[in-house]
Write a protein that holds these residues in place. Sequence first.
Motif, PDB file in Angstrom:
ATOM      1  N   LEU A   1       0.783  -1.131   0.121  1.00  0.00           N
ATOM      2  CA  LEU A   1      -0.032  -0.042  -0.119  1.00  0.00           C
ATOM      3  C   LEU A   1       0.839   1.262   0.019  1.00  0.00           C
ATOM      4  CD1 LEU A   1      -2.549  -0.881   2.734  1.00  0.00           C
ATOM      5  CD2 LEU A   1      -2.872  -0.857   0.329  1.00  0.00           C
ATOM      6  N   PRO A   2       0.454   2.095  -0.511  1.00  0.00           N
ATOM      7  CA  PRO A   2       0.960   3.795  -0.602  1.00  0.00           C
ATOM      8  C   PRO A   2       1.064   4.288   0.848  1.00  0.00           C
ATOM      9  CG  PRO A   2      -0.726   3.888  -1.764  1.00  0.00           C
ATOM     10  CD  PRO A   2      -0.878   2.323  -1.354  1.00  0.00           C
ATOM     11  N   ALA A   3       1.976   4.769   1.167  1.00  0.00           N
ATOM     12  CA  ALA A   3       1.980   5.502   2.236  1.00  0.00           C
ATOM     13  C   ALA A   3       1.174   6.799   2.303  1.00  0.00           C
ATOM     14  CB  ALA A   3       3.632   6.146   2.722  1.00  0.00           C
ATOM     15  N   GLY A   4       0.594   7.150   3.515  1.00  0.00           N
ATOM     16  CA  GLY A   4      -0.422   8.071   3.820  1.00  0.00           C
ATOM     17  C   GLY A   4       0.305   9.433   3.789  1.00  0.00           C
ATOM     18  N   GLN A   5      -0.348  10.591   3.974  1.00  0.00           N
ATOM     19  CA  GLN A   5       0.476  11.734   4.179  1.00  0.00           C
ATOM     20  C   GLN A   5       0.697  11.890   5.302  1.00  0.00           C
ATOM     21  OE1 GLN A   5      -2.769  14.943   3.638  1.00  0.00           O
ATOM     22  NE2 GLN A   5      -2.490  14.594   1.375  1.00  0.00           N
ATOM     23  N   LYS A   6       1.963  12.658   5.725  1.00  0.00           N
ATOM     24  CA  LYS A   6       2.710  12.971   6.910  1.00  0.00           C
ATOM     25  C   LYS A   6       1.702  13.803   7.972  1.00  0.00           C
ATOM     26  CE  LYS A   6       6.634  14.368   9.118  1.00  0.00           C
ATOM     27  NZ  LYS A   6       8.074  14.901   9.068  1.00  0.00           N
ATOM     28  N   GLY A   7       1.411  13.257   9.045  1.00  0.00           N
ATOM     29  CA  GLY A   7       0.647  13.792  10.116  1.00  0.00           C
ATOM     30  C   GLY A   7       1.254  15.118  10.661  1.00  0.00           C
ATOM     31  N   ASP A   8       0.395  15.908  11.494  1.00  0.00           N
ATOM     32  CA  ASP A   8       1.310  16.989  12.461  1.00  0.00           C
ATOM     33  C   ASP A   8       1.939  16.597  13.306  1.00  0.00           C
ATOM     34  OD1 ASP A   8      -0.446  18.660  10.802  1.00  0.00           O
ATOM     35  OD2 ASP A   8      -2.162  18.654  12.189  1.00  0.00           O
ATOM     36  N   LYS A   9       3.052  17.302  13.719  1.00  0.00           N
ATOM     37  CA  LYS A   9       3.768  17.048  14.985  1.00  0.00           C
ATOM     38  C   LYS A   9       3.283  16.881  16.260  1.00  0.00           C
ATOM     39  CE  LYS A   9       8.069  18.203  17.039  1.00  0.00           C
ATOM     40  NZ  LYS A   9       9.382  18.901  16.895  1.00  0.00           N
ATOM     41  N   GLY A  10       3.354  16.067  16.935  1.00  0.00           N
ATOM     42  CA  GLY A  10       2.478  15.910  18.334  1.00  0.00           C
ATOM     43  C   GLY A  10       3.085  17.016  19.665  1.00  0.00           C
ATOM     44  N   ASP A  11       2.453  17.021  20.635  1.00  0.00           N
ATOM     45  CA  ASP A  11       2.624  17.822  21.575  1.00  0.00           C
ATOM     46  C   ASP A  11       4.053  17.296  22.269  1.00  0.00           C
ATOM     47  OD1 ASP A  11       0.671  19.509  21.237  1.00  0.00           O
ATOM     48  OD2 ASP A  11      -0.604  18.562  22.576  1.00  0.00           O
ATOM     49  N   LYS A  12       4.887  17.827  22.981  1.00  0.00           N
ATOM     50  CA  LYS A  12       5.972  17.521  23.771  1.00  0.00           C
ATOM     51  C   LYS A  12       5.663  16.522  24.982  1.00  0.00           C
ATOM     52  CE  LYS A  12      10.132  19.053  25.923  1.00  0.00           C
ATOM     53  NZ  LYS A  12      11.167  17.986  25.602  1.00  0.00           N
ATOM     54  N   GLY A  13       6.000  15.473  25.051  1.00  0.00           N
ATOM     55  CA  GLY A  13       5.775  14.432  26.211  1.00  0.00           C
ATOM     56  C   GLY A  13       6.177  14.988  27.505  1.00  0.00           C
ATOM     57  N   ASP A  14       5.835  14.438  28.664  1.00  0.00           N
ATOM     58  CA  ASP A  14       6.380  14.793  30.062  1.00  0.00           C
ATOM     59  C   ASP A  14       7.742  14.291  30.176  1.00  0.00           C
ATOM     60  OD1 ASP A  14       3.788  15.994  30.918  1.00  0.00           O
ATOM     61  OD2 ASP A  14       2.923  13.962  31.520  1.00  0.00           O
ATOM     62  N   PRO A  15       8.492  14.870  30.969  1.00  0.00           N
ATOM     63  CA  PRO A  15      10.081  14.416  31.126  1.00  0.00           C
ATOM     64  C   PRO A  15       9.938  12.946  31.798  1.00  0.00           C
ATOM     65  CG  PRO A  15       9.503  15.973  32.726  1.00  0.00           C
ATOM     66  CD  PRO A  15       8.188  15.865  31.689  1.00  0.00           C
ATOM     67  N   GLY A  16      10.834  11.955  31.446  1.00  0.00           N
ATOM     68  CA  GLY A  16      10.741  10.683  32.039  1.00  0.00           C
ATOM     69  C   GLY A  16      11.502  10.880  33.447  1.00  0.00           C
ATOM     70  N   ALA A  17      11.784   9.882  34.100  1.00  0.00           N
ATOM     71  CA  ALA A  17      12.320   9.598  35.240  1.00  0.00           C
ATOM     72  C   ALA A  17      13.858   9.927  34.950  1.00  0.00           C
ATOM     73  CB  ALA A  17      12.232   8.086  35.883  1.00  0.00           C
ATOM     74  N   THR A  18      14.251  11.175  35.482  1.00  0.00           N
ATOM     75  CA  THR A  18      15.674  11.232  35.687  1.00  0.00           C
ATOM     76  C   THR A  18      16.608  11.356  36.583  1.00  0.00           C
ATOM     77  OG1 THR A  18      15.163  13.857  35.602  1.00  0.00           O
ATOM     78  CG2 THR A  18      15.350  12.806  33.581  1.00  0.00           C
ATOM     79  N   ASN A  19      15.733  11.338  37.640  1.00  0.00           N
ATOM     80  CA  ASN A  19      16.546  11.168  38.902  1.00  0.00           C
ATOM     81  C   ASN A  19      16.221   9.578  39.603  1.00  0.00           C
ATOM     82  OD1 ASN A  19      17.363  13.760  39.359  1.00  0.00           O
ATOM     83  ND2 ASN A  19      15.334  14.338  39.518  1.00  0.00           N
ATOM     84  N   VAL A  20      17.360   8.919  39.773  1.00  0.00           N
ATOM     85  CA  VAL A  20      17.343   7.625  40.279  1.00  0.00           C
ATOM     86  C   VAL A  20      18.240   7.495  41.540  1.00  0.00           C
ATOM     87  CG1 VAL A  20      17.736   5.157  39.716  1.00  0.00           C
ATOM     88  CG2 VAL A  20      16.800   6.620  37.904  1.00  0.00           C
ATOM     89  N   HIS A  21      17.469   6.670  42.575  1.00  0.00           N
ATOM     90  CA  HIS A  21      18.261   6.694  43.638  1.00  0.00           C
ATOM     91  C   HIS A  21      17.978   5.307  44.392  1.00  0.00           C
ATOM     92  CE1 HIS A  21      19.288  10.931  44.056  1.00  0.00           C
ATOM     93  NE2 HIS A  21      17.923  10.997  43.525  1.00  0.00           N
TER      94      HIS A  21
END
Length: 109
Positions: A1-21
């Motif tokens: 099948l042919p590829a469809g049109q490129k969609g809009d860019k999504g919102d930035k996601g929440d930050p991941g777990a960057t502090n681990v202890h």
Amino acid sequence: LPAGQKGDKGDKGDPGATNVHVRTATVSIGANTTNGAVATCQAGERATGGGAVLATLRNQDAIVRSYPTLGTTSGAAAGEVPTAWFARVFNSDAGAAHTATIYVVCASP
């Protein structure tokens, strides 16, 4: 099948777990018996893993239980967000008590 049109860019996601202890708790285990403890994350942290080790290892020593909790000796239910780790350890030394360390790996954004 042919590829469809490129969609809009999504919102930035929440930050991941960057502090681990790693947090710990210690417990004395009597001769030839079991005992357990809960290692707890600090406020705002979530438990991502854990375990236990005896300070002095013998052939028959064992981790009897090891699981995430909400800060008690009861396991966290499916869908709950754990904030601690419980472990129960068997000390096979019939002549002396030993110390176990319970570990919890805690993460926060």
